[in-house]
Design a protein around this motif. Structure first.
Motif, PDB file in Angstrom:
ATOM      1  N   ARG A 117     -42.872 -15.836  -8.023  1.00 46.02           N
ATOM      2  CA  ARG A 117     -42.831 -15.315  -6.656  1.00 46.02           C
ATOM      3  C   ARG A 117     -41.991 -16.216  -5.764  1.00 46.02           C
ATOM      4  N   ARG A 118     -42.268 -17.508  -5.839  1.00 43.78           N
ATOM      5  CA  ARG A 118     -41.577 -18.436  -4.948  1.00 43.78           C
ATOM      6  C   ARG A 118     -40.085 -18.487  -5.266  1.00 43.78           C
ATOM      7  N   SER A 119     -39.739 -18.395  -6.543  1.00 46.92           N
ATOM      8  CA  SER A 119     -38.323 -18.427  -6.896  1.00 46.92           C
ATOM      9  C   SER A 119     -37.602 -17.184  -6.380  1.00 46.92           C
ATOM     10  N   GLY A 120     -38.351 -16.093  -6.184  1.00 40.89           N
ATOM     11  CA  GLY A 120     -37.771 -14.877  -5.630  1.00 40.89           C
ATOM     12  C   GLY A 120     -37.906 -14.776  -4.123  1.00 40.89           C
ATOM     13  N   GLY A 121     -38.488 -15.810  -3.487  1.00 44.31           N
ATOM     14  CA  GLY A 121     -38.610 -15.832  -2.031  1.00 44.31           C
ATOM     15  C   GLY A 121     -39.845 -15.137  -1.504  1.00 44.31           C
ATOM     16  N   TRP A 122     -40.874 -14.993  -2.345  1.00 45.80           N
ATOM     17  CA  TRP A 122     -42.097 -14.307  -1.932  1.00 45.80           C
ATOM     18  C   TRP A 122     -43.234 -15.309  -1.800  1.00 45.80           C
ATOM     19  N   ALA A 123     -44.008 -15.206  -0.717  1.00 47.25           N
ATOM     20  CA  ALA A 123     -45.143 -16.092  -0.494  1.00 47.25           C
ATOM     21  C   ALA A 123     -46.438 -15.526  -1.056  1.00 47.25           C
ATOM     22  N   SER A 124     -46.555 -14.212  -1.079  1.00 47.63           N
ATOM     23  CA  SER A 124     -47.799 -13.544  -1.473  1.00 47.63           C
ATOM     24  C   SER A 124     -47.658 -12.905  -2.857  1.00 47.63           C
ATOM     25  N   PRO A 125     -48.759 -12.813  -3.622  1.00 47.79           N
ATOM     26  CA  PRO A 125     -48.702 -12.097  -4.898  1.00 47.79           C
ATOM     27  C   PRO A 125     -48.532 -10.597  -4.730  1.00 47.79           C
ATOM     28  N   VAL A 126     -48.749 -10.099  -3.523  1.00 47.30           N
ATOM     29  CA  VAL A 126     -48.555  -8.670  -3.256  1.00 47.30           C
ATOM     30  C   VAL A 126     -47.202  -8.484  -2.579  1.00 47.30           C
ATOM     31  N   LEU A 127     -46.305  -7.766  -3.264  1.00 48.42           N
ATOM     32  CA  LEU A 127     -44.983  -7.489  -2.704  1.00 48.42           C
ATOM     33  C   LEU A 127     -45.081  -6.171  -1.937  1.00 48.42           C
ATOM     34  N   SER A 128     -44.883  -6.251  -0.638  1.00 43.09           N
ATOM     35  CA  SER A 128     -45.099  -5.080   0.215  1.00 43.09           C
ATOM     36  C   SER A 128     -43.780  -4.528   0.737  1.00 43.09           C
ATOM     37  N   PHE A 129     -43.588  -3.255   0.499  1.00 54.47           N
ATOM     38  CA  PHE A 129     -42.455  -2.499   1.024  1.00 54.47           C
ATOM     39  C   PHE A 129     -43.039  -1.185   1.552  1.00 54.47           C
ATOM     40  N   ALA A 130     -42.748  -0.841   2.767  1.00 54.06           N
ATOM     41  CA  ALA A 130     -43.268   0.437   3.247  1.00 54.06           C
ATOM     42  C   ALA A 130     -42.486   1.565   2.569  1.00 54.06           C
ATOM     43  N   PRO A 131     -43.196   2.480   1.863  1.00 52.70           N
ATOM     44  CA  PRO A 131     -44.646   2.619   1.707  1.00 52.70           C
ATOM     45  C   PRO A 131     -45.166   2.139   0.348  1.00 52.70           C
ATOM     46  N   LEU A 132     -44.356   1.322  -0.374  1.00 51.02           N
ATOM     47  CA  LEU A 132     -44.722   0.908  -1.729  1.00 51.02           C
ATOM     48  C   LEU A 132     -45.295  -0.502  -1.701  1.00 51.02           C
ATOM     49  N   GLU A 133     -46.317  -0.729  -2.534  1.00 44.41           N
ATOM     50  CA  GLU A 133     -46.938  -2.046  -2.637  1.00 44.41           C
ATOM     51  C   GLU A 133     -47.143  -2.386  -4.108  1.00 44.41           C
ATOM     52  N   LEU A 134     -46.725  -3.600  -4.485  1.00 46.90           N
ATOM     53  CA  LEU A 134     -46.811  -4.029  -5.877  1.00 46.90           C
ATOM     54  C   LEU A 134     -47.615  -5.323  -5.942  1.00 46.90           C
ATOM     55  N   ASP A 135     -48.752  -5.283  -6.626  1.00 49.41           N
ATOM     56  CA  ASP A 135     -49.616  -6.451  -6.794  1.00 49.41           C
ATOM     57  C   ASP A 135     -49.232  -7.120  -8.113  1.00 49.41           C
ATOM     58  N   THR A 136     -48.550  -8.268  -8.037  1.00 48.59           N
ATOM     59  CA  THR A 136     -48.034  -8.902  -9.243  1.00 48.59           C
ATOM     60  C   THR A 136     -49.113  -9.580 -10.074  1.00 48.59           C
ATOM     61  N   MET A 137     -50.254  -9.899  -9.483  1.00 47.47           N
ATOM     62  CA  MET A 137     -51.350 -10.487 -10.261  1.00 47.47           C
ATOM     63  C   MET A 137     -52.085  -9.413 -11.044  1.00 47.47           C
ATOM     64  N   GLN A 139     -50.909  -6.425 -11.523  1.00 50.66           N
ATOM     65  CA  GLN A 139     -49.903  -5.531 -12.091  1.00 50.66           C
ATOM     66  C   GLN A 139     -50.232  -4.070 -11.770  1.00 50.66           C
ATOM     67  N   GLN A 140     -50.481  -3.854 -10.493  1.00 48.86           N
ATOM     68  CA  GLN A 140     -50.810  -2.521 -10.001  1.00 48.86           C
ATOM     69  C   GLN A 140     -49.825  -2.125  -8.903  1.00 48.86           C
ATOM     70  N   VAL A 141     -49.546  -0.830  -8.823  1.00 47.73           N
ATOM     71  CA  VAL A 141     -48.585  -0.305  -7.862  1.00 47.73           C
ATOM     72  C   VAL A 141     -49.237   0.815  -7.065  1.00 47.73           C
ATOM     73  N   GLN A 142     -48.968   0.826  -5.757  1.00 47.80           N
ATOM     74  CA  GLN A 142     -49.440   1.903  -4.897  1.00 47.80           C
ATOM     75  C   GLN A 142     -48.286   2.424  -4.059  1.00 47.80           C
ATOM     76  N   VAL A 143     -48.289   3.708  -3.807  1.00 43.13           N
ATOM     77  CA  VAL A 143     -47.352   4.323  -2.882  1.00 43.13           C
ATOM     78  C   VAL A 143     -48.179   5.116  -1.878  1.00 43.13           C
ATOM     79  N   ASP A 144     -48.002   4.820  -0.595  1.00 43.70           N
ATOM     80  CA  ASP A 144     -48.815   5.429   0.463  1.00 43.70           C
ATOM     81  C   ASP A 144     -50.303   5.237   0.193  1.00 43.70           C
ATOM     82  N   GLY A 145     -50.657   4.067  -0.353  1.00 39.71           N
ATOM     83  CA  GLY A 145     -52.052   3.744  -0.593  1.00 39.71           C
ATOM     84  C   GLY A 145     -52.655   4.380  -1.833  1.00 39.71           C
ATOM     85  N   LYS A 146     -51.851   5.136  -2.589  1.00 38.09           N
ATOM     86  CA  LYS A 146     -52.366   5.803  -3.784  1.00 38.09           C
ATOM     87  C   LYS A 146     -51.823   5.107  -5.035  1.00 38.09           C
ATOM     88  N   PRO A 147     -52.707   4.818  -6.016  1.00 41.38           N
ATOM     89  CA  PRO A 147     -52.255   4.118  -7.218  1.00 41.38           C
ATOM     90  C   PRO A 147     -51.275   4.954  -8.047  1.00 41.38           C
TER      91      PRO A 147
END
Length: 228
Positions: A117-137, A139-147
């Motif tokens: 994460r840090r090498s890619g410039g991310w502070a959190s294990p959850v990579l957040s992009f509206a409306p997509l969210e990727l939990d790298t710990m 390994q789950q993905v949500q779009v608009d809050g839906k898995p």
């Protein structure tokens, strides 16, 4: 993510490789320092795990050499040595973190995840992009809050592109970083994975998270949110 594991203890090396592969890593393995240094120089790596107590070239020397030659991927030291002086020496040689044997696999995975994460410039294990969210710990993905259910390789593709959001990633680079070195580079598997991934993430074509740039590669085009 393409990981190099340099460990001379065969049972531990095999156990770690299996667990890392199950966790989504493409793992290259070396059982001695000379082979490990060669792979560290030649492979397109995202991260490496280096045991200090190797029988020929020491792990410390491998780290120093790779850093002197400009290889900048994160390196995690494995060591049976608990003395603080040796930990400091490893970090000063160019390692990014260390773990003392014996250890729990969950801690190893968490440390690897944090380094990537840090090498890619991310502070959190959850990579957040509206409306997509990727939990790298998880390994789950949500779009608009839906898995969104993804296969292991679909997740690998998405994670690599998302960690490097905004950058153009060539087909060869993406292939090298999500598959091990025995993968057939001439197959059309990557195109199939990307097509399937787009349909799952964006069935209506509303957000278009992954761009194809003809002759250049692919780009994850969603913008990360402030808190990521």
């Amino acid at each position: 993510m393409h990981l190099l594991l340099i460990e001379d203890d065969a049972p531990l090396r095999g156990q770690l490789a299996r667990q890392l592969e199950t966790s989504g890593y493409a793992v290259a393995k070396a059982d001695n320092g000379a082979e490990g240094l060669y792979l560290g120089r030649e492979l397109p790596l995202d991260i490496a795990i280096v045991d200090l107590g190797l029988p020929d070239i020491s792990g410390m020397e491998i780290i120093r050499t790779l850093r002197e030659e400009g290889r900048d991927f994160p390196i995690l030291i494995l060591t049976a040595r608990g003395r603080w002086e040796e930990k400091v020496e490893g970090l000063e040689a160019g390692a990014d973190d260390y773990l003392v044997k014996p250890f729990q696999i969950e801690e190893l995975l968490a440390r690897l995840n944090a380094l990537l994460r840090r090498s890619g410039g991310w502070a959190s294990p959850v990579l957040s992009f509206a409306p997509l969210e990727l939990d790298t710990m998880a390994q789950q993905v949500q779009v608009d809050g839906k898995p969104v259910a993804l296969t292991a390789y679909e997740y690998r593709v998405l994670e690599y592109l998302a960690v490097h959001a905004g950058k153009v990633i060539s087909k060869s680079e993406l292939t090298e970083h999500i598959y091990d070195q025995d993968y057939d580079r001439d197959s059309n598997v990557l195109e199939v994975l990307l097509s399937r991934l787009r349909r799952k993430l964006d069935p209506d074509g509303d957000i278009q998270p992954i761009e194809t740039l003809r002759g250049r590669g692919y780009r994850f085009s969603l913008k990360k949110t402030r808190n990521s």
